[in-house]
Design a protein around this motif. Structure first.
Motif, PDB file in Angstrom:
ATOM      1  N   UNK B 213       0.828  -1.211   0.000  1.00 20.13           N
ATOM      2  CA  UNK B 213       0.000   0.000   0.000  1.00 20.13           C
ATOM      3  C   UNK B 213       0.863   1.262   0.000  1.00 20.13           C
ATOM      4  N   UNK B 214       0.556   2.145  -0.933  1.00 17.03           N
ATOM      5  CA  UNK B 214       1.336   3.382  -1.064  1.00 17.03           C
ATOM      6  C   UNK B 214       1.129   4.300   0.143  1.00 17.03           C
ATOM      7  N   UNK B 215      -0.137   4.496   0.541  1.00 16.48           N
ATOM      8  CA  UNK B 215      -0.438   5.519   1.543  1.00 16.48           C
ATOM      9  C   UNK B 215      -0.149   5.073   2.975  1.00 16.48           C
ATOM     10  N   UNK B 216       0.114   3.795   3.175  1.00 16.47           N
ATOM     11  CA  UNK B 216       0.466   3.349   4.528  1.00 16.47           C
ATOM     12  C   UNK B 216       1.898   2.815   4.541  1.00 16.47           C
ATOM     13  N   UNK B 217       2.179   1.739   3.775  1.00 14.40           N
ATOM     14  CA  UNK B 217       3.488   1.097   3.837  1.00 14.40           C
ATOM     15  C   UNK B 217       4.596   1.995   3.274  1.00 14.40           C
ATOM     16  N   UNK B 218       4.388   2.478   2.050  1.00 13.74           N
ATOM     17  CA  UNK B 218       5.437   3.280   1.406  1.00 13.74           C
ATOM     18  C   UNK B 218       5.543   4.646   2.084  1.00 13.74           C
ATOM     19  N   UNK B 219       4.391   5.226   2.471  1.00 16.81           N
ATOM     20  CA  UNK B 219       4.428   6.509   3.184  1.00 16.81           C
ATOM     21  C   UNK B 219       5.143   6.365   4.528  1.00 16.81           C
ATOM     22  N   UNK B 220       5.026   5.197   5.176  1.00 13.45           N
ATOM     23  CA  UNK B 220       5.754   4.955   6.426  1.00 13.45           C
ATOM     24  C   UNK B 220       7.264   4.983   6.164  1.00 13.45           C
ATOM     25  N   UNK B 227      14.596   2.656   3.119  1.00 12.59           N
ATOM     26  CA  UNK B 227      14.270   2.198   1.764  1.00 12.59           C
ATOM     27  C   UNK B 227      12.818   1.742   1.697  1.00 12.59           C
ATOM     28  N   UNK B 228      12.173   1.972   0.553  1.00 18.04           N
ATOM     29  CA  UNK B 228      10.793   1.518   0.384  1.00 18.04           C
ATOM     30  C   UNK B 228      10.693   0.581  -0.810  1.00 18.04           C
ATOM     31  N   UNK B 229      10.017  -0.553  -0.592  1.00 20.63           N
ATOM     32  CA  UNK B 229       9.860  -1.548  -1.656  1.00 20.63           C
ATOM     33  C   UNK B 229       8.371  -1.879  -1.781  1.00 20.63           C
ATOM     34  N   UNK B 238       0.447  -1.190 -10.966  1.00 20.14           N
ATOM     35  CA  UNK B 238       1.382  -0.249 -11.600  1.00 20.14           C
ATOM     36  C   UNK B 238       0.639   1.009 -12.033  1.00 20.14           C
ATOM     37  N   UNK B 239      -0.612   0.845 -12.473  1.00 17.16           N
ATOM     38  CA  UNK B 239      -1.404   2.007 -12.913  1.00 17.16           C
ATOM     39  C   UNK B 239      -1.624   3.008 -11.775  1.00 17.16           C
ATOM     40  N   UNK B 240      -1.791   2.488 -10.544  1.00 16.02           N
ATOM     41  CA  UNK B 240      -2.015   3.381  -9.399  1.00 16.02           C
ATOM     42  C   UNK B 240      -0.832   4.317  -9.175  1.00 16.02           C
ATOM     43  N   UNK B 241       0.367   3.843  -9.541  1.00 16.44           N
ATOM     44  CA  UNK B 241       1.581   4.624  -9.293  1.00 16.44           C
ATOM     45  C   UNK B 241       1.579   5.931 -10.069  1.00 16.44           C
ATOM     46  N   UNK B 242       0.943   5.920 -11.234  1.00 17.41           N
ATOM     47  CA  UNK B 242       0.971   7.097 -12.103  1.00 17.41           C
ATOM     48  C   UNK B 242       0.329   8.310 -11.440  1.00 17.41           C
ATOM     49  N   UNK B 243      -0.665   8.059 -10.576  1.00 16.56           N
ATOM     50  CA  UNK B 243      -1.408   9.178  -9.973  1.00 16.56           C
ATOM     51  C   UNK B 243      -1.029   9.401  -8.510  1.00 16.56           C
ATOM     52  N   UNK B 244       0.001   8.712  -8.023  1.00 15.18           N
ATOM     53  CA  UNK B 244       0.330   8.795  -6.598  1.00 15.18           C
ATOM     54  C   UNK B 244       1.420   9.817  -6.323  1.00 15.18           C
ATOM     55  N   UNK B 245       1.236  10.569  -5.236  1.00 22.32           N
ATOM     56  CA  UNK B 245       2.282  11.500  -4.810  1.00 22.32           C
ATOM     57  C   UNK B 245       3.329  10.777  -3.966  1.00 22.32           C
ATOM     58  N   UNK B 246       2.996   9.559  -3.511  1.00 20.71           N
ATOM     59  CA  UNK B 246       3.937   8.758  -2.731  1.00 20.71           C
ATOM     60  C   UNK B 246       4.559   7.740  -3.678  1.00 20.71           C
ATOM     61  N   UNK B 247       5.877   7.767  -3.782  1.00 18.42           N
ATOM     62  CA  UNK B 247       6.567   6.949  -4.783  1.00 18.42           C
ATOM     63  C   UNK B 247       7.556   6.015  -4.087  1.00 18.42           C
ATOM     64  N   UNK B 248       7.472   4.705  -4.375  1.00 22.09           N
ATOM     65  CA  UNK B 248       8.423   3.773  -3.748  1.00 22.09           C
ATOM     66  C   UNK B 248       9.801   3.866  -4.410  1.00 22.09           C
TER      67      UNK B 248
END
Lengths: 263, 263
Positions: B213-220, B227-229, B238-248
Motif C-alpha cells: 500500500x502506497x499511503x500506509x506502507x510506502x508513506x511509512x 528504503x521503500x519496496x 502499476x497504474x495506481x503509481x501514475x497518480x500517486x504523490x507517494x513513490x516507492x
C-alpha cells in the motif's frame, strides 16, 4: 405569530413529531391542548417522522400514551413511500439494515427480508446494527445489488447528544463500495406527504407543515408548496435562520401558539 | 528489480502482512521461501500490520500456522504505540470501540476498559461492533472525553470486497459529535517502527519497508527515511503509481523476488 385569519384558510396540518409534538418521551408543553383545539375546529392533523427504527403502530401507541388523539392512518413515515416504490419496481425480496420491528413490519407487508439473493438493499435507521449486518449489506452492494435509504437525516437526537443516523452511514457505505445510494426517501421529499394529500383530497395552499428542522420539515413544505411553520422547541434556533437558505413562512415559539390562533 | 548489491546494504526488513506475506488465510506464493532465504543471510525480519481486530499473539499464531519463522517481538501492530502513549499520559481507564480479543489484550496490559468514567476513548477496528457500543463511545465524546484511533485505514479487504475500517468511522463520529479525533496511530506514522528500530539498534539507511500500500506502507518508509519496496501482490497496481504523490524506491512483483536477490 401567524396572521390572525391564516388558520381559517388551512384545512390540514402535517406535524413533525420529535422536537415538535414531543421530546423523547415527554409531550412538549401545550402541544396536546393545541392539537385538541385544532381538532375541535375541524382541522385534519397528521404526524410525520423520518425515524424508521420503529413500525407505524409504535408511533401510534406512543401518541396514545401521551393522550394525543390520533388514527393509525394519520401517522406518516418513510416506509409507505419505500413500499410503494418497491411494489412499483416489482421488488419483493430485500436485504435490510434495520431493526427487528421494521423487519417484522416489512414481512407483515408481504416482503421477504433476506441476505440471500435479494433484489435491493434497504438502509434504515438501525439502533440494533451490528458490524456483521452492515458487512452483509456492503457485500451485496459489492456484488452489484443497488441500495436505497429510508431517509437522509444525519443524526438522531438523544438525551446525551446526537447519535449517527442513516445520513452518516451512506457516505461510509459509498466509500467502502464505490457505489452511491440509488434513492433516498423521507422528508424533505415531496412524496413523503403528497400521496396522503391525494388520498384525502387536500390542496397544498390549504395545508401547512409544522416542524423544528429547516432542512427536512421546512424544506418538505417548500417542495410541496404548502405553508411552512417553524417551531423553536427542537433543534433550530432563531440564530440558525440567519444562515439558512431554507426559510419558513412563519415562526412560532411552539405548537402551543396554534391553540391561541385557533381558539 | 533491486540493484544487485542493494540487499547487502540492508540489515532489517519490515514486512506488511496482508497483501504482502499472505492474502487472508493463504501465504503468497514464494513468500515463505524468500523470508527463509533472508533469515539465512542474517537479515532481521519484522511483520507490521495496522489491523487491530486481533491481539499480537493472534498474528504470531497465524504466521506460525503458515510455517513462517517468527518471534513474538517481531510482530508490530499499532497497540504498542497506543499503549506507550497512554502510559506517557498517565491514562489507565479507557473506553474501547474494539473486539473482545483487543479488550482482553489491553486488560492483560494493565488497563481498565470501561464506559464508566474513562479518561480516553480508543477507536480500533471492530468487526464485533454494535450500534450500542458505538453510541456509548459517542456519548462519552459528547461529554468531553477525547478520542484517538489505532490507525487511519479506510477499508479492510475481504474476499467479497472492501469492508469499512476505522478511517470510515472517524468522519461519522466527528459529524455526530462535532469533535475531531485527537491522534491517529499506525502506519504511516514513523513511530510505528522507530521504537523497535531504536530498541534493536537499526539504522534507517540500512532498513527497508516492504508492503503493498502506497499511503500506509510506502508513506511509512518515507516518514522513517528508510528504503521503500512496493510489492504488486496486494491492492496497488502499476497504474495506481501514475497518480500517486507517494513513490516507492523499488517495485517488485512480490516478496518472492527478494529470494532471487538474496540467494
Amino acid at each position: 405569530m401567524l396572521p390572525p385569519k391564516l388558520i381559517d384558510t388551512i384545512d390540514a396540518f402535517f406535524f413533525d413529531m420529535d422536537g415538535t409534538i414531543y421530546l423523547g418521551e415527554e409531550p412538549i408543553p401545550g402541544a396536546r391542548a393545541a392539537l385538541r383545539s385544532l381538532r375541535e375546529r375541524g382541522k385534519r392533523c397528521y404526524f410525520v417522522t423520518n425515524n424508521t427504527s420503529k413500525a407505524r403502530h409504535n408511533y401510534f401507541d406512543k401518541l396514545k400514551r401521551m393522550e394525543i388523539e390520533v388514527e393509525l392512518s394519520e401517522i406518516i413515515y418513510p416506509m409507505h413511500g419505500v413500499c410503494d416504490y418497491l411494489r412499483s419496481q416489482a421488488i419483493d425480496r430485500i436485504a435490510l439494515l434495520g431493526t427487528e420491528a421494521l423487519r417484522q413490519a416489512l414481512v407483515d407487508d408481504g416482503f421477504t427480508v433476506t441476505f440471500d439473493n435479494p433484489q435491493l438493499v434497504v438502509i434504515a435507521y438501525d439502533n440494533e446494527m451490528t458490524y456483521n449486518k452492515l458487512a452483509s449489506c456492503i457485500r451485496l452492494i459489492h456484488e452489484g445489488v443497488a441500495y436505497i435509504a429510508t431517509h437522509p437525516d444525519v443524526v438522531v437526537p438523544s438525551p446525551h447528544g446526537d447519535l449517527p443516523d442513516v445520513g452518516l452511514f451512506l457516505p461510509l457505505i459509498e466509500s467502502a463500495t464505490g457505489r452511491p445510494v440509488e434513492r433516498v426517501f423521507g422528508k424533505p421529499n415531496a412524496e413523503m406527504i403528497t400521496g396522503v394529500m391525494a388520498r384525502d383530497g387536500l390542496r397544498a395552499e390549504r395545508t401547512a407543515m409544522v416542524g423544528d428542522r429547516l432542512m427536512t420539515d421546512i424544506a418538505l413544505a417548500v417542495a410541496v408548496n404548502c405553508h411552512s411553520i417553524l417551531v423553536l422547541t427542537g433543534v433550530t434556533s432563531v440564530a440558525d435562520l440567519a444562515t439558512s437558505s431554507v426559510v419558513p413562512d412563519f415562526i412560532l415559539d411552539g405548537v402551543k401558539d396554534l391553540a391561541a390562533q385557533a381558539s
